[in-house]
Structures are given as C-alpha cells and as structure tokens.
Design a protein around this motif. Structure first.
Motif, PDB file in Angstrom:
ATOM      1  N   UNK A 139       0.829  -1.209   0.000  1.00 56.73           N
ATOM      2  CA  UNK A 139       0.000   0.000   0.000  1.00 56.73           C
ATOM      3  C   UNK A 139       0.863   1.259   0.000  1.00 56.73           C
ATOM      4  N   UNK A 140       2.004   1.198   0.687  1.00 61.96           N
ATOM      5  CA  UNK A 140       2.933   2.336   0.685  1.00 61.96           C
ATOM      6  C   UNK A 140       3.475   2.580  -0.726  1.00 61.96           C
ATOM      7  N   UNK A 141       3.760   1.495  -1.432  1.00 65.29           N
ATOM      8  CA  UNK A 141       4.266   1.619  -2.799  1.00 65.29           C
ATOM      9  C   UNK A 141       3.221   2.299  -3.688  1.00 65.29           C
ATOM     10  N   UNK A 142       1.971   1.889  -3.538  1.00 62.86           N
ATOM     11  CA  UNK A 142       0.887   2.516  -4.303  1.00 62.86           C
ATOM     12  C   UNK A 142       0.762   3.995  -3.947  1.00 62.86           C
ATOM     13  N   UNK A 143       0.882   4.279  -2.661  1.00 63.26           N
ATOM     14  CA  UNK A 143       0.835   5.670  -2.186  1.00 63.26           C
ATOM     15  C   UNK A 143       1.967   6.489  -2.782  1.00 63.26           C
ATOM     16  N   UNK A 144       3.191   5.990  -2.654  1.00 59.09           N
ATOM     17  CA  UNK A 144       4.363   6.730  -3.122  1.00 59.09           C
ATOM     18  C   UNK A 144       4.335   6.941  -4.632  1.00 59.09           C
ATOM     19  N   UNK A 145       3.922   5.900  -5.382  1.00 60.37           N
ATOM     20  CA  UNK A 145       3.866   6.025  -6.839  1.00 60.37           C
ATOM     21  C   UNK A 145       2.800   7.040  -7.250  1.00 60.37           C
ATOM     22  N   UNK A 146       1.689   7.044  -6.529  1.00 60.88           N
ATOM     23  CA  UNK A 146       0.637   8.002  -6.832  1.00 60.88           C
ATOM     24  C   UNK A 146       1.069   9.430  -6.562  1.00 60.88           C
ATOM     25  N   UNK A 147       1.739   9.628  -5.436  1.00 64.68           N
ATOM     26  CA  UNK A 147       2.216  10.960  -5.066  1.00 64.68           C
ATOM     27  C   UNK A 147       3.265  11.455  -6.065  1.00 64.68           C
ATOM     28  N   UNK A 148       4.095  10.541  -6.552  1.00 68.54           N
ATOM     29  CA  UNK A 148       5.153  10.915  -7.497  1.00 68.54           C
ATOM     30  C   UNK A 148       4.606  11.228  -8.888  1.00 68.54           C
ATOM     31  N   UNK A 149       3.393  10.761  -9.161  1.00 69.72           N
ATOM     32  CA  UNK A 149       2.791  11.014 -10.476  1.00 69.72           C
ATOM     33  C   UNK A 149       2.092  12.375 -10.470  1.00 69.72           C
ATOM     34  N   UNK A 150       1.387  12.629 -11.530  1.00 69.32           N
ATOM     35  CA  UNK A 150       0.669  13.894 -11.637  1.00 69.32           C
ATOM     36  C   UNK A 150      -0.731  13.805 -11.032  1.00 69.32           C
ATOM     37  N   UNK A 151      -1.044  12.660 -10.440  1.00 68.95           N
ATOM     38  CA  UNK A 151      -2.380  12.461  -9.878  1.00 68.95           C
ATOM     39  C   UNK A 151      -2.604  13.328  -8.650  1.00 68.95           C
ATOM     40  N   UNK A 152      -3.852  13.722  -8.435  1.00 66.74           N
ATOM     41  CA  UNK A 152      -4.201  14.485  -7.253  1.00 66.74           C
ATOM     42  C   UNK A 152      -4.489  13.561  -6.084  1.00 66.74           C
ATOM     43  N   UNK A 153      -4.697  14.117  -4.883  1.00 66.13           N
ATOM     44  CA  UNK A 153      -4.880  13.291  -3.694  1.00 66.13           C
ATOM     45  C   UNK A 153      -6.092  12.357  -3.765  1.00 66.13           C
ATOM     46  N   UNK A 154      -7.172  12.801  -4.395  1.00 70.28           N
ATOM     47  CA  UNK A 154      -8.350  11.936  -4.495  1.00 70.28           C
ATOM     48  C   UNK A 154      -8.074  10.747  -5.405  1.00 70.28           C
ATOM     49  N   UNK A 155      -7.343  10.990  -6.496  1.00 66.90           N
ATOM     50  CA  UNK A 155      -6.979   9.884  -7.399  1.00 66.90           C
ATOM     51  C   UNK A 155      -6.034   8.901  -6.710  1.00 66.90           C
ATOM     52  N   UNK A 156      -5.098   9.426  -5.940  1.00 66.06           N
ATOM     53  CA  UNK A 156      -4.171   8.561  -5.207  1.00 66.06           C
ATOM     54  C   UNK A 156      -4.940   7.714  -4.192  1.00 66.06           C
ATOM     55  N   UNK A 157      -5.885   8.343  -3.516  1.00 67.51           N
ATOM     56  CA  UNK A 157      -6.702   7.619  -2.540  1.00 67.51           C
ATOM     57  C   UNK A 157      -7.484   6.495  -3.212  1.00 67.51           C
ATOM     58  N   UNK A 158      -8.036   6.763  -4.389  1.00 66.86           N
ATOM     59  CA  UNK A 158      -8.782   5.738  -5.132  1.00 66.86           C
ATOM     60  C   UNK A 158      -7.882   4.554  -5.484  1.00 66.86           C
ATOM     61  N   UNK A 159      -6.645   4.839  -5.852  1.00 71.72           N
ATOM     62  CA  UNK A 159      -5.699   3.773  -6.195  1.00 71.72           C
ATOM     63  C   UNK A 159      -5.380   2.905  -4.978  1.00 71.72           C
ATOM     64  N   UNK A 160      -5.227   3.533  -3.818  1.00 71.00           N
ATOM     65  CA  UNK A 160      -4.951   2.796  -2.577  1.00 71.00           C
ATOM     66  C   UNK A 160      -6.154   1.938  -2.198  1.00 71.00           C
ATOM     67  N   UNK A 161      -7.353   2.479  -2.358  1.00 66.69           N
ATOM     68  CA  UNK A 161      -8.572   1.720  -2.063  1.00 66.69           C
ATOM     69  C   UNK A 161      -8.627   0.455  -2.918  1.00 66.69           C
ATOM     70  N   UNK A 162      -8.370   0.610  -4.205  1.00 67.13           N
ATOM     71  CA  UNK A 162      -8.396  -0.521  -5.131  1.00 67.13           C
ATOM     72  C   UNK A 162      -7.352  -1.569  -4.744  1.00 67.13           C
ATOM     73  N   UNK A 163      -6.143  -1.111  -4.395  1.00 64.53           N
ATOM     74  CA  UNK A 163      -5.062  -2.040  -4.036  1.00 64.53           C
ATOM     75  C   UNK A 163      -5.380  -2.778  -2.738  1.00 64.53           C
ATOM     76  N   UNK A 164      -5.969  -2.085  -1.765  1.00 70.30           N
ATOM     77  CA  UNK A 164      -6.323  -2.717  -0.502  1.00 70.30           C
ATOM     78  C   UNK A 164      -7.324  -3.836  -0.683  1.00 70.30           C
ATOM     79  N   UNK A 165      -8.326  -3.598  -1.522  1.00 71.40           N
ATOM     80  CA  UNK A 165      -9.329  -4.632  -1.795  1.00 71.40           C
ATOM     81  C   UNK A 165      -8.724  -5.804  -2.562  1.00 71.40           C
ATOM     82  N   UNK A 166      -7.781  -5.500  -3.450  1.00 72.39           N
ATOM     83  CA  UNK A 166      -7.128  -6.542  -4.235  1.00 72.39           C
ATOM     84  C   UNK A 166      -6.316  -7.475  -3.339  1.00 72.39           C
TER      85      UNK A 166
END
Length: 387
Positions: free
Chosen positions: A112-139
């Motif tokens: 989950x940290x990796x998903x967080x860090x990759x999202x933050x490093x991208x051009x995605x905003x905080x809501x998009x990063x949060x959505x990615x973490x949600x998806x990864x957690x369920x996976x």
C-alpha cells in the motif's frame, strides 16, 4: 466442493470479522469501524492467521479512505498529496506494529505504501491517489482465496507423487496428515494454506484422516481447526501437543503440513509454537514435513531464522483457558464464556507465540507458484523458483 467458513466479510465499506476468541461455541461477527479497531482486533487475536491479518489491515485502509472521499467537507488530509502521504504512512506504521512476526502484514503495508508513493510521485491528485490505494487494498484481500486454492492443489499433488515414488502402499486407503495450529478459512480470506491442502485431499478422495494438535496455549487447533474440520465434515482426530511422538509411533502418518508466518531466504520457517517439536519428531520418523504459505510470507531480506523477530505474548495467556459455563444445549447467545486460571498466581512464564523450524527439517515449501525442495545433500532451500 465443501462449504467454506470465513474470517472476514465485507459489504461496500463495511467490514466484519468473526471474533475468534469466542469460537467454537459462539459465532459472533464484529464490525470494524476504523483503523484503530482493526489494530486492536489483530493485537488481541480476535482475528489471527498471517493472511487474514494482512487482509484486515488492507481493507481497513481502503474503508477509511472510501469514507473520507464521501465526507463533505473533505478531511484535511485530502487537501494535498503531501498531507495524504503523511496521514496514510502513519496509519500503515500503526497497523504494522500490531503483530511483528507475520510477514504478510508487513508485505501488505509495504504494498500500500508503494501505491501511495507512486501516486504521489505522479501527476495524480490526492483523491486519485486515494482511489488507487482503495483498489489495491481490496485486491490484497480478494487475491488470497485464489492463491490458497493453487498452493493447496500443488501441495496435495506433490504429496501424492512423493508416496507413489516411494514404491510403498502408503496412501492406499488415504493419506493421513497432521497439522499444527489453524491454517484454514479462519486464518485466511478463504480455503486456507496447510488446512487447504488437507481439504483438497478430502475433496479429491485422497485423504484418510486429518490429525491436529490442540496448539496450546491459545488452542487454535482444538478450538478453530476442530471447528473447521467438523463444519467441512472431514474425518479428523485431535491430539494434545505432547502426543505427536506417540502418534508417529503407533499410527501411519504420511505428512505433517503446516503454515508459516515468515519464511527466511534459506527456508527457515517461523510458525505457531509447537511446530519445531513436530518437525523434529517427523524427521525422526521419516515423515515428510511440508510448509504451505503464500509468496508474501517469504522474506528475502531475512537471511535465516536467527533474524526472524519472535513475538512473546502476555504470560497470563499461558496460565488461563477459555471455555463455556452454560451447557451447550443452550442457544449460542445464551452460552456464557469464561476464562479459568490453571496455575498459581505470579509465576514466571515463558510464552513465545512462534518457534523457528530449521530448513534442514523441512521437506518441501509450497507457494502458489509451485513446490520447492532442498537439493540432495543441502540443508537450505533455493526459493528463487517459487518467489
């Protein structure tokens, strides 16, 4: 196919776990409202089993963020990527500290940290990063059942082939397998690891009888494995932890199958206390000893068992036993739980939750990628083929 129990159930953001402290006499699902309750459930062993712990931790993060995204106004940690990163990292660190030995929990939080860090490093905003973490957690939770079925099949087929190659009549009337602790659906997101191997043998008509230790002091065997095997209608026999040697002397046992909370790079394996005893006795009686666990349990950063941190539980847990006061004929809701002291007060207690089985005592390590065995003459494993 046999019906399965479950340790975790979800409905949208709602998470419920079966309170394993009350099993087998009372089946009570408890809602986990937030990350703090998830941490408490893991630490207090309301939920246990390395894969199940990881699933609950991941799901609690997903649920936390899903609820945050619906808040109006949104919480401050969704104002920027930096705020989100700081907030979620603190939550992940908090969950990781709940139980230190099971590597699956660490693997889930790192993922989950990796998903967080990759999202933050991208051009995605905080809501998009949060959505990615949600998806990864369920996976993390969803993929557990499929891999459990894979490793159970791999392990069962390997064991059948092992005895075929021996040229003996072993298994003619079914393979008898001993297991330690609880590694079924209650310890995972479904089906199980070592208990999954036993279940697969049963479903394919290859099992003779399952044996399981009580697994003191928490009695995961006599409370939880017994409950699962009875529910699945698998022929089984309970033994006390001290009876393993006697069982091997007087009954034909074709394998010992156990799970793992952490597997070192060389194959040394940490599992519930009592596993090492069973491994030593299995070696004495030439019984194959099989470790069944997901790849996430293998910790390549830990070179050997000497480097695996071993959790020590409160002394009181080894001095008490849980039970039911009201006769079992009563409705489950009417059964009164009791904790009974078995020892004098204020005694010194040694109460490690796990022990380490050296690789040289392990015949095979099974993951969802296949089966690893030691090369002839070697005392350690090369796990590169299954990691």
């Amino acid at each position: 196919m046999t019906a399965q129990l479950t340790s975790i159930r979800t409905d949208g953001d709602k998470i419920e776990i079966v309170n394993q402290l009350l099993l087998p006499h009372v089946t009570e699902f408890v809602e986990i409202h937030d990350i703090y309750e998830a941490h408490d459930a893991i630490k207090s062993m309301k939920i246990r089993g390395a894969p199940a712990i990881a699933s609950l931790a991941a799901l609690s993060i997903s649920s936390h963020l899903s609820r945050a995204l619906r808040e109006d106004p949104p919480p401050a940690f969704l104002a920027s990527n930096a705020a989100l990163q700081s907030h979620i990292q603190a939550k992940l660190d908090y969950l990781f500290k709940a139980r230190p030995t099971a590597v699956n929990l660490g693997a889930a939080t790192r993922r989950l940290k990796k998903t967080l860090d990759e999202g933050v490093a991208s051009a995605a905003g905080p809501r998009e990063v949060a959505e990615a973490i949600i998806k990864e957690g369920k996976l993390i939770n969803d993929e557990d059942v499929g891999r459990n079925r894979k490793m159970s099949k791999w392990g069962a087929e390997w064991l059948e082939e092992y005895w075929k190659r021996s040229g003996s009549d072993a298994g003619k009337e079914g393979l008898n397998v001993l297991t330690v602790c609880n590694t079924g659906s209650l310890a995972t997101s479904g089906y199980g690891t070592a208990l999954g191997l036993i279940t697969h043998l049963f479903e394919t008509g290859k099992l003779g009888k399952a044996y399981y230790t009580q697994t003191a002091p928490y009695h995961q065997g006599s409370r939880l494995t017994a409950y699962e095997l009875k529910t699945l209608q698998i022929p089984s026999v309970m033994i006390c932890d001290t009876m393993v040697g006697s069982l091997f002397q007087h009954h034909k046992i074709h394998a010992v199958a156990v799970g793992a909370d952490r597997i070192a790079k060389n194959g040394d394996t940490a599992n519930k206390i009592g596993t090492y005893n069973a491994a030593v006795l299995a070696a004495r009686h030439n019984i194959p000893f099989i470790v069944v666990a997901p790849i996430s349990t293998v910790d390549l950063d830990v070179l050997s068992g000497e480097n695996i941190p071993i959790e020590h539980r409160p002394p009181i847990e080894a001095c008490t036993v849980r039970g039911v006061l009201t006769p079992l004929a009563a409705e489950p809701s009417e059964r009164k739980q009791a904790v009974v002291m078995m020892t004098p007060e204020d005694i010194e207690v040694y109460n490690p939750s796990f022990d380490v089985t050296p690789a040289e005592l392990i015949t095979a390590i099974v993951t969802e990628k296949g089966v690893a065995t030691r090369r002839a003459g070697e005392k350690t494993f090369d796990l590169s083929e299954i990691v």
